[in-house]
Design a protein around this motif. Structure first.
Motif, short mmCIF file in Angstrom:
data_model
loop_
_atom_site.label_atom_id
_atom_site.label_comp_id
_atom_site.label_asym_id
_atom_site.label_seq_id
_atom_site.Cartn_x
_atom_site.Cartn_y
_atom_site.Cartn_z
N SER A 23 6.25 -8.66 9.49
CA SER A 23 5.66 -9.80 10.18
C SER A 23 4.20 -9.56 10.55
CB SER A 23 6.47 -10.13 11.43
OG SER A 23 6.48 -9.02 12.31
N ASP A 24 3.77 -8.32 10.62
CA ASP A 24 2.38 -8.04 10.97
C ASP A 24 1.91 -6.79 10.24
OD1 ASP A 24 -0.03 -8.53 12.12
OD2 ASP A 24 0.60 -8.13 14.17
N HIS A 25 0.61 -6.75 9.89
CA HIS A 25 0.09 -5.66 9.08
C HIS A 25 -1.12 -4.98 9.69
CE1 HIS A 25 2.01 -8.74 6.49
NE2 HIS A 25 2.68 -7.69 6.11
N LEU A 26 -1.52 -5.38 10.89
CA LEU A 26 -2.64 -4.77 11.58
C LEU A 26 -2.13 -4.06 12.83
CD1 LEU A 26 -5.38 -7.57 11.55
CD2 LEU A 26 -5.44 -5.43 10.31
N PRO A 27 -2.81 -2.99 13.26
CA PRO A 27 -2.44 -2.41 14.54
C PRO A 27 -2.58 -3.47 15.65
CG PRO A 27 -3.92 -0.95 13.34
CD PRO A 27 -3.87 -2.26 12.59
N PRO A 28 -1.63 -3.53 16.60
CA PRO A 28 -1.65 -4.59 17.62
C PRO A 28 -2.95 -4.66 18.43
CG PRO A 28 0.40 -3.35 17.70
CD PRO A 28 -0.49 -2.66 16.72
N ALA A 29 -3.59 -3.54 18.67
CA ALA A 29 -4.82 -3.56 19.46
C ALA A 29 -5.99 -4.16 18.69
CB ALA A 29 -5.17 -2.13 19.90
N ILE A 30 -5.85 -4.24 17.38
CA ILE A 30 -6.94 -4.75 16.54
C ILE A 30 -6.78 -6.23 16.25
CG2 ILE A 30 -7.97 -4.58 14.24
CD1 ILE A 30 -7.57 -1.57 14.44
N GLY A 31 -5.56 -6.70 16.05
CA GLY A 31 -5.37 -8.10 15.75
C GLY A 31 -3.98 -8.37 15.19
N SER A 32 -3.86 -9.47 14.51
CA SER A 32 -2.58 -9.85 13.91
C SER A 32 -2.83 -10.37 12.50
CB SER A 32 -1.90 -10.93 14.75
OG SER A 32 -2.69 -12.10 14.78
N SER A 33 -1.78 -10.41 11.71
CA SER A 33 -1.92 -10.89 10.34
C SER A 33 -0.62 -11.55 9.91
CB SER A 33 -2.27 -9.74 9.40
OG SER A 33 -1.22 -8.81 9.35
N GLU A 34 -0.74 -12.34 8.88
CA GLU A 34 0.44 -13.00 8.30
C GLU A 34 0.15 -13.31 6.84
OE1 GLU A 34 1.02 -17.32 9.23
OE2 GLU A 34 -0.51 -16.87 10.73
#
Length: 103
Positions: free
Chosen positions: A74-85
């Motif tokens: 569901s997400d491919h970026l570290p949470p502190a950096i951002g979100s992705s889809e």
């Protein structure tokens, strides 16, 4: 030949009118101001696809943060950096668009 002349005249008039309208619209939209405040201080993350795995590398504060995740995650970026889809373009999930939103 007489039936072609009115059609030709109409086409020439239409071409001239559309050119004048296009010029008027272009001159009306050539003004405006875009403002930017702040600075871009860090680069965006790089993402690579290898065997259904997304490898995302983000350089933050001089440290390289690497995240490896499944394409179906569901997400491919570290949470502190951002979100992705991923928005899939086909039902077989062979082609898609990766959207990354940075904090």
């Amino acid at each position: 030949m007489k039936s072609i002349q009115p059609a030709l005249i109409m086409m020439l008039l239409a071409a001239g009118t559309s050119h004048a309208l296009a010029h008027e619209m272009a001159t009306d939209n050539n003004s405006g101001t875009i403002g930017f405040q702040g600075a871009i201080v860090e680069t965006s993350c790089t993402t690579d696809l290898k065997q259904n795995q997304l490898i995302t590398s983000c350089l933050r504060d001089g440290n390289n943060q690497v995240t490896t995740s499944s394409v179906s995650a569901s997400d491919h970026l570290p949470p502190a950096i951002g979100s992705s889809e991923i928005s899939w373009l086909d039902s077989t999930h062979q082609r898609g668009i990766l959207i990354q939103n940075y904090n």
